[in-house]
Write a protein that holds these residues in place. Structure first.
Motif, PDB file in Angstrom:
ATOM      1  N   ALA A   1      48.336  74.491  41.097  1.00 20.26           N
ATOM      2  CA  ALA A   1      47.922  74.923  42.434  1.00 20.26           C
ATOM      3  C   ALA A   1      46.811  74.029  42.967  1.00 20.26           C
ATOM      4  N   LYS A   2      45.888  73.667  42.068  1.00 21.95           N
ATOM      5  CA  LYS A   2      44.792  72.787  42.474  1.00 21.95           C
ATOM      6  C   LYS A   2      45.326  71.435  42.909  1.00 21.95           C
TER       7      LYS A   2
ATOM      8  N   VAL B   1      48.248  70.686  43.988  1.00 16.76           N
ATOM      9  CA  VAL B   1      48.972  70.816  45.251  1.00 16.76           C
ATOM     10  C   VAL B   1      47.991  70.813  46.412  1.00 16.76           C
ATOM     11  N   ARG B   2      46.877  71.513  46.241  1.00 12.18           N
ATOM     12  CA  ARG B   2      45.874  71.556  47.302  1.00 12.18           C
ATOM     13  C   ARG B   2      45.229  70.193  47.474  1.00 12.18           C
ATOM     14  N   GLU B   3      44.915  69.556  46.344  1.00  8.01           N
ATOM     15  CA  GLU B   3      44.242  68.263  46.403  1.00  8.01           C
ATOM     16  C   GLU B   3      45.065  67.248  47.192  1.00  8.01           C
ATOM     17  N   HIS B   4      46.384  67.260  46.969  1.00 12.03           N
ATOM     18  CA  HIS B   4      47.232  66.275  47.649  1.00 12.03           C
ATOM     19  C   HIS B   4      47.841  66.831  48.927  1.00 12.03           C
ATOM     20  N   ASP B   5      47.421  68.013  49.298  1.00 10.30           N
ATOM     21  CA  ASP B   5      47.842  68.571  50.573  1.00 10.30           C
ATOM     22  C   ASP B   5      49.361  68.651  50.674  1.00 10.30           C
TER      23      ASP B   5
ATOM     24  N   GLU C   1      53.042  70.747  50.576  1.00 14.40           N
ATOM     25  CA  GLU C   1      53.609  72.056  50.901  1.00 14.40           C
ATOM     26  C   GLU C   1      54.932  72.203  50.163  1.00 14.40           C
TER      27      GLU C   1
END
Lengths: 102, 434
Positions: free
Chosen positions: B77-78, B80-84, B86
């Motif tokens: 999840a981290k 995914v957020r770091e690389h923006d 979806e």
């Protein structure tokens, strides 16, 4: 009696581990071992100085085995427990280490 | 945690995630605290055993396994957020052994939403095709109102289509009667669509008291397979022919079917309602025009999984449609003479169009910060409640945690509304579709 016949096993439990913090260590010992024998055995095996030895004969507990109408009674083994107090600052590694292997 | 991103395709990425020793240690601590509560170790109450004792009894891997269960989703999840990113699907994950003494690394391959270059979506040129409500349409509505109040009048003439006849009939296929093929004193409206072809037309032309034999053919796709395609001979006796007599369309009728006092008022009211329907239809059509335009002007790669899911949905719709007709999907495929694979291929272009529309609309909604407000959700729940005739609370309860699709639907509708509001609309009038 040889030292390793006197000391049978360390006793590892919540209680014994709590006592270890106050440099008191518990062992299951030979039922006929004397305090003096225990003192010498511990000093020989662990190379520490023993200040005091307390012992207690623990009577095994009664156990009921009720199986399909048949009822038998048994008991767990009697044993002698020794709690040795070491000189302040000395310690025996308790917890996960097998004491009686070289 | 450090994660490196590899683009495998425009809609698929590979994340290589290195878990830091600190993260691993923390996760292991949490895992141990969880596990030790269940551990039965002599001399210790559950949850009280020290870690060393636990590891000796159960092995250190027990803890690291449990820790992975915990750490993998969090670092994923981290990353995914770091690389923006979806993601549009669950990732395929794989654990790779780490360097000497390091925690293992994680390889995750996942389909993601493609980057969409939004073109002009404001000022779309749309045409409002408002259909004009004609006098004939009003007349037609009045006619159907009159039909509701029609009376049946016995007539002496021969029956014609549209009449109601009382008949006895007995049907035979190759000389043997079949189930459901006979009835006595049946009142039937002579309407070709209601019966198998040939039946109603056969009766037309007969007068009361007459007996005749007619032939009718069961259609190939008749739901009772044993009868499909067979020719049946019916012996028909007509007892009575009645004509549907419509009341005159006048003020009396207006009073009977509505709160209006005169025919003129009723006509005006019907006209108003028809116009409202036409308005609403034109408005809806504007929305779909806007979406069609966007689908045509945007080109971007579509995640395969979304298309597959959409095809799956469409297949499900077809199956439930078939179920309503009382047949299974397999039967449906048989009568349509298609295999499931063919049907899937047929659905593909439409599925692609739908996925594309959804993605474009979502991108616009995001760009314009269109969101479902609590008030929107309340309103949507209320309209759902009306639709199902249930109290609002019940609907909310039935929905449970499924508010996300509801919100997505609201955002979609609002986005379409936004597009229409910001479009250049050309007015055009069209004849009413008949």
């Amino acid at each position: 009696m040889e030292a390793r016949d006197v000391i049978i096993a360390p006793r590892i439990s919540e209680k014994s581990m709590a006592e270890a913090l106050g440099h008191q260590y518990s062992f299951t010992v030979h039922p006929e071992a004397t305090k003096t024998q225990i003192r010498h055995a511990i000093e020989e095996i662990f190379k520490v100085n023993v200040i005091k030895v307390n012992t207690v004969n623990v009577a095994g507990k009664r156990r009921n085995f009720a199986r399909r109408g048949l009822r038998t009674q048994g008991r767990t083994k009697d044993y002698k427990k020794a709690i040795v107090t070491l000189k302040a600052g000395q310690k025996i590694e308790l917890g996960g280490v097998n004491y009686f292997e070289q | 945690m450090t994660a490196t991103l590899n683009k495998l395709s425009p809609t698929q990425v590979e994340l290589l995630i290195a878990i830091s020793p600190d993260e691993m240690r923390e996760a292991e601590d949490r895992a141990f605290r969880r596990l030790v509560k269940k551990a039965k170790l002599p001399g210790f109450r559950p949850g009280k055993a020290p870690r060393k004792i636990f590891e000796q009894a159960y092995g250190a891997e027990t803890i690291s396994h449990e820790a992975m269960e915990d750490v993998v989703p969090t670092v994923y999840a981290k990353a995914v957020r770091e690389h923006d990113l979806e993601p549009v699907d669950r990732p395929h994950m794989e654990l790779l052994p780490g360097e000497e003494g390091e925690p293992p690394r994680l390889k995750a391959v996942v389909e993601v939403r493609p980057a969409i270059d939004l073109g002009d979506y404001k000022g779309l040129k749309l045409t409002r095709r408002l259909s004009v409500v004609t006098e004939e349409e009003v007349d037609r509505s009045l006619q159907s109102l009159a039909r509701e109040r029609a009376t049946l009048v016995p007539v002496e003439r021969a029956a014609k289509l549209g009449d109601v006849a009382t008949v006895d009939y007995e049907g035979k296929i190759d000389g043997t009667p079949f189930e459901g093929g006979a009835a006595k004193g049946q009142t039937t409206e002579l309407n070709e669509g209601r019966f198998i072809p040939g039946f109603a037309t056969g009766i037309a032309g007969m007068s009361a008291g007459e007996t005749k034999e007619i032939e009718a053919v069961f259609p190939e796709n008749y739901q009772q397979e044993t009868l499909a395609g067979k020719t049946a001979t019916f012996t028909i006796t007509v007892h009575e022919v009645k004509e549907l007599e419509l009341p005159p369309v006048d003020d009396e009728l207006a009073k009977a079917v509505s709160d209006h006092q005169t025919l003129e008022e009723l006509r005006a009211d019907i006209r108003k309602r028809l116009e409202a329907v036409a308005q609403a239809r034109a408005q809806r059509e504007l929305g779909s025009q806007a979406v069609e335009k966007l689908v045509k002007t945007h080109e971007f790669p579509l995640p395969a999984i979304l298309i597959e899911r959409e095809i799956e949905n469409m297949l499900g719709d077809t199956a439930s449609m078939a179920a309503r007709m009382g047949i299974s999907l397999d039967d449906y495929l048989k009568t349509a003479k298609k295999t499931e694979a063919q049907l899937r291929d047929e659905y593909r272009p439409e599925a692609e169009r739908r996925v594309k529309a959804t993605l474009v609309l979502e991108a616009i909604g995001k760009a314009e910060k269109i969101a479902a407000t609590p008030a929107d959700i309340k309103e949507e729940l209320r309209s759902l409640a009306r639709q199902y005739g249930q109290p609002v609370d019940r609907v909310r309860q039935a929905l449970g945690n499924n508010v996300l699709p509801l919100m997505e639907g609201i955002v979609r509708t609002k986005t379409v509304d936004f597009l229409v509001e910001n479009a250049q609309i050309e007015e055009a009038t069209a004849a009413a579709p008949s």
